[in-house]
Design a protein around this motif. Structure first.
Motif, PDB file in Angstrom:
ATOM      1  N   LEU A 156     -20.137  -1.429  -1.340  1.00 63.02           N
ATOM      2  CA  LEU A 156     -20.783  -0.203  -0.855  1.00 63.02           C
ATOM      3  C   LEU A 156     -21.758   0.221  -1.941  1.00 63.02           C
ATOM      4  N   ARG A 157     -23.024   0.245  -1.583  1.00 62.02           N
ATOM      5  CA  ARG A 157     -24.051   0.580  -2.592  1.00 62.02           C
ATOM      6  C   ARG A 157     -24.406   2.047  -2.506  1.00 62.02           C
ATOM      7  N   VAL A 158     -24.159   2.727  -3.607  1.00 58.03           N
ATOM      8  CA  VAL A 158     -24.361   4.175  -3.650  1.00 58.03           C
ATOM      9  C   VAL A 158     -25.384   4.488  -4.738  1.00 58.03           C
ATOM     10  N   MET A 159     -26.402   5.258  -4.394  1.00 58.45           N
ATOM     11  CA  MET A 159     -27.384   5.638  -5.414  1.00 58.45           C
ATOM     12  C   MET A 159     -27.285   7.128  -5.723  1.00 58.45           C
ATOM     13  N   ILE A 160     -27.236   7.406  -7.016  1.00 60.98           N
ATOM     14  CA  ILE A 160     -27.192   8.797  -7.465  1.00 60.98           C
ATOM     15  C   ILE A 160     -28.612   9.243  -7.788  1.00 60.98           C
ATOM     16  N   LEU A 161     -29.063  10.254  -7.064  1.00 63.68           N
ATOM     17  CA  LEU A 161     -30.417  10.755  -7.293  1.00 63.68           C
ATOM     18  C   LEU A 161     -30.361  12.189  -7.792  1.00 63.68           C
ATOM     19  N   GLY A 162     -31.380  12.579  -8.511  1.00 69.75           N
ATOM     20  CA  GLY A 162     -31.461  13.983  -8.928  1.00 69.75           C
ATOM     21  C   GLY A 162     -32.458  14.159 -10.048  1.00 69.75           C
ATOM     22  N   ILE A 163     -32.919  15.372 -10.177  1.00 70.85           N
ATOM     23  CA  ILE A 163     -33.874  15.695 -11.241  1.00 70.85           C
ATOM     24  C   ILE A 163     -33.133  15.644 -12.588  1.00 70.85           C
ATOM     25  N   PRO A 164     -33.851  15.631 -13.694  1.00 74.56           N
ATOM     26  CA  PRO A 164     -33.169  15.575 -14.996  1.00 74.56           C
ATOM     27  C   PRO A 164     -32.259  16.784 -15.240  1.00 74.56           C
ATOM     28  N   ASN A 165     -31.189  16.520 -15.944  1.00 77.05           N
ATOM     29  CA  ASN A 165     -30.324  17.565 -16.486  1.00 77.05           C
ATOM     30  C   ASN A 165     -29.351  18.225 -15.499  1.00 77.05           C
ATOM     31  N   VAL A 166     -29.253  17.682 -14.295  1.00 70.01           N
ATOM     32  CA  VAL A 166     -28.308  18.267 -13.336  1.00 70.01           C
ATOM     33  C   VAL A 166     -26.889  17.725 -13.522  1.00 70.01           C
ATOM     34  N   GLY A 167     -26.773  16.639 -14.315  1.00 69.84           N
ATOM     35  CA  GLY A 167     -25.440  16.100 -14.582  1.00 69.84           C
ATOM     36  C   GLY A 167     -25.171  14.753 -13.937  1.00 69.84           C
ATOM     37  N   LYS A 168     -26.220  14.002 -13.647  1.00 66.52           N
ATOM     38  CA  LYS A 168     -26.041  12.687 -13.009  1.00 66.52           C
ATOM     39  C   LYS A 168     -25.268  11.729 -13.911  1.00 66.52           C
ATOM     40  N   SER A 169     -25.699  11.635 -15.178  1.00 67.37           N
ATOM     41  CA  SER A 169     -25.046  10.684 -16.090  1.00 67.37           C
ATOM     42  C   SER A 169     -23.594  11.062 -16.316  1.00 67.37           C
ATOM     43  N   THR A 170     -23.367  12.346 -16.427  1.00 70.16           N
ATOM     44  CA  THR A 170     -21.996  12.824 -16.618  1.00 70.16           C
ATOM     45  C   THR A 170     -21.132  12.387 -15.434  1.00 70.16           C
ATOM     46  N   LEU A 171     -21.664  12.526 -14.227  1.00 71.65           N
ATOM     47  CA  LEU A 171     -20.919  12.123 -13.027  1.00 71.65           C
ATOM     48  C   LEU A 171     -20.700  10.610 -13.010  1.00 71.65           C
ATOM     49  N   ILE A 172     -21.722   9.872 -13.362  1.00 72.80           N
ATOM     50  CA  ILE A 172     -21.585   8.409 -13.383  1.00 72.80           C
ATOM     51  C   ILE A 172     -20.489   8.007 -14.374  1.00 72.80           C
ATOM     52  N   ASN A 173     -20.506   8.611 -15.546  1.00 73.60           N
ATOM     53  CA  ASN A 173     -19.493   8.288 -16.562  1.00 73.60           C
ATOM     54  C   ASN A 173     -18.092   8.689 -16.103  1.00 73.60           C
ATOM     55  N   THR A 174     -18.011   9.822 -15.422  1.00 76.83           N
ATOM     56  CA  THR A 174     -16.718  10.275 -14.907  1.00 76.83           C
ATOM     57  C   THR A 174     -16.186   9.272 -13.884  1.00 76.83           C
ATOM     58  N   LEU A 175     -17.059   8.830 -12.993  1.00 75.74           N
ATOM     59  CA  LEU A 175     -16.647   7.879 -11.963  1.00 75.74           C
ATOM     60  C   LEU A 175     -16.278   6.535 -12.586  1.00 75.74           C
ATOM     61  N   ALA A 176     -17.049   6.128 -13.586  1.00 80.83           N
ATOM     62  CA  ALA A 176     -16.795   4.831 -14.212  1.00 80.83           C
ATOM     63  C   ALA A 176     -15.571   4.881 -15.123  1.00 80.83           C
ATOM     64  N   GLY A 177     -15.218   6.090 -15.558  1.00 85.57           N
ATOM     65  CA  GLY A 177     -14.090   6.227 -16.465  1.00 85.57           C
ATOM     66  C   GLY A 177     -14.413   5.730 -17.867  1.00 85.57           C
ATOM     67  N   ARG A 178     -15.698   5.609 -18.158  1.00 84.83           N
ATOM     68  CA  ARG A 178     -16.155   5.157 -19.477  1.00 84.83           C
ATOM     69  C   ARG A 178     -17.621   5.553 -19.608  1.00 84.83           C
ATOM     70  N   PRO A 179     -18.136   5.550 -20.847  1.00 85.26           N
ATOM     71  CA  PRO A 179     -19.560   5.884 -20.996  1.00 85.26           C
ATOM     72  C   PRO A 179     -20.427   4.763 -20.434  1.00 85.26           C
ATOM     73  N   ALA A 180     -20.937   4.958 -19.252  1.00 85.27           N
ATOM     74  CA  ALA A 180     -21.760   3.926 -18.624  1.00 85.27           C
ATOM     75  C   ALA A 180     -23.221   4.360 -18.547  1.00 85.27           C
ATOM     76  N   ALA A 181     -23.463   5.653 -18.682  1.00 86.55           N
ATOM     77  CA  ALA A 181     -24.838   6.172 -18.624  1.00 86.55           C
ATOM     78  C   ALA A 181     -25.036   7.145 -19.773  1.00 86.55           C
ATOM     79  N   LYS A 182     -26.255   7.204 -20.225  1.00 87.79           N
ATOM     80  CA  LYS A 182     -26.587   8.125 -21.320  1.00 87.79           C
ATOM     81  C   LYS A 182     -26.573   9.559 -20.816  1.00 87.79           C
ATOM     82  N   THR A 183     -26.000  10.460 -21.592  1.00 83.28           N
ATOM     83  CA  THR A 183     -26.114  11.869 -21.219  1.00 83.28           C
ATOM     84  C   THR A 183     -26.822  12.597 -22.351  1.00 83.28           C
ATOM     85  N   GLY A 184     -27.372  13.709 -22.035  1.00 84.62           N
ATOM     86  CA  GLY A 184     -28.050  14.451 -23.097  1.00 84.62           C
ATOM     87  C   GLY A 184     -28.410  15.830 -22.634  1.00 84.62           C
TER      88      GLY A 184
END
Ligand code: GDP
Length: 286
Positions: free
Chosen positions: A115-143
């Motif tokens: 199942l291919r899911v794409m996370i979209l959103g403007i900067p700083n809304v928390g996309k990377s944080t969500l990706i890392n939460t779902l992955a259970g590890r640091p998979a995307a840069k947050t800042g």
């Protein structure tokens, strides 16, 4: 208002998304729960076509819960969109979004293909944080700074889900004009783009109109200031942010107001309601 969103970036992101969209089974658009309208990307509705969409109102911890409920109802009623709320560090809840994704793609057989899911959103809304939460590890840069650039990447999740990050830089909408100010207040766009003290004054006026008790409590004021400027003056006096001759140091006050709102120190504050936005849209067209 002169804001330049670098047409080159915009063009590139549009092209990238258009290219990968046909391969996606579902889109998760992350927005900031305090500004669910202003933090949307204006392209998403047209680019996604018929691809199912889940809208995630993230940073729920910072938003006014009553207004967040209004937004959930509005999005469902006016847009027919499935919307959920989220806050960081809630893995089970975040995984629940993937469950919802499964329900919304009944024709898809995960035994056969991911199942291919794409996370979209403007900067700083928390996309990377969500990706890392779902992955259970640091998979995307947050800042904290907007527009952390990242390469397009697919992250493998359990149950045969592939998660794709936003390709490139997605810009926010800046019209009606209030959107730009709200984005600046939350820190989604760099304050340098708009005058720093104007942004703080926009916030101060809004707080006096909608959350006077929060500012009176926070800054220990004896009475409710009549408007934003009076609030800024009152904070300057209380905190002794005074320059030569006792002139209020509005730059320091602006820093305090913006930092405290962004950190949630003032309380849970939403910066727009569905009614407000509907009225602004009418006014912008007039
Ligand atoms: P991105 O640019 O959309 O990938 O956003 P990031 O994931 O880098 O997050 C931007 C900032 O928001 C970071 O400082 C995060 O720690 C913060 N953040 C993300 N999610 C939440 C949340 O639910 N609540 C709060 N208070 N902060 C959050």
């Amino acid at each position: 208002m002169a804001i330049n969103w670098f047409p080159g970036h915009m063009h590139k992101a549009r092209k990238e998304i258009k290219k990968v969209m046909p391969q996606m089974d579902l889109i998760i658009e992350v927005v900031d729960a305090r500004i669910p309208f202003s933090s949307e990307n204006p392209l998403v509705p047209s680019l996604r076509g018929d691809t199912p969409l889940i809208k995630v109102l993230n940073k729920r911890d910072l938003a006014d819960p009553v207004i967040t409920e209004q937004w959930l109802a509005w999005l469902e009623r006016e847009r027919g969109v499935r919307a959920v709320t989220l806050t960081h560090n809630q893995r089970q809840e975040a995984l629940g979004i993937l469950k919802l994704a499964e329900e919304m793609t009944p024709g898809h057989d995960r035994q056969k293909s991911a199942l291919r899911v794409m996370i979209l959103g403007i900067p700083n809304v928390g996309k990377s944080t969500l990706i890392n939460t779902l992955a259970g590890r640091p998979a995307a840069k947050t800042g904290n700074e907007p527009a952390v650039t990242r390469a397009q990447q697919a992250i493998k999740l359990p149950d045969n889900v592939l998660l794709y990050d936003t390709p490139g830089f997605l810009w926010p909408k800046l019209s009606p004009v209030q959107c730009g100010y709200r984005l600046a207040v939350t820190g989604a766009i760099r304050s340098a783009v708009l005058d720093f003290e104007d942004v703080a004054l926009f916030e101060a006026d809004y707080l006096i109109a909608h959350y006077p008790e929060l500012v009176v409590n926070r800054y220990g004021l004896d009475e409710t200031p009549v408007d934003g400027l009076a609030l800024m003056d009152a904070i300057a006096v209380k905190r002794r942010f005074l320059g030569r001759g006792g002139v209020p140091d509005l730059h320091k006050v602006s820093e305090v107001l913006l930092n405290e709102l962004r950190a949630g120190t003032l309380g849970r504050i939403s910066l727009e309601t569905p009614d407000m936005v509907e009225q602004e849209l009418v006014e912008a067209q007039a």
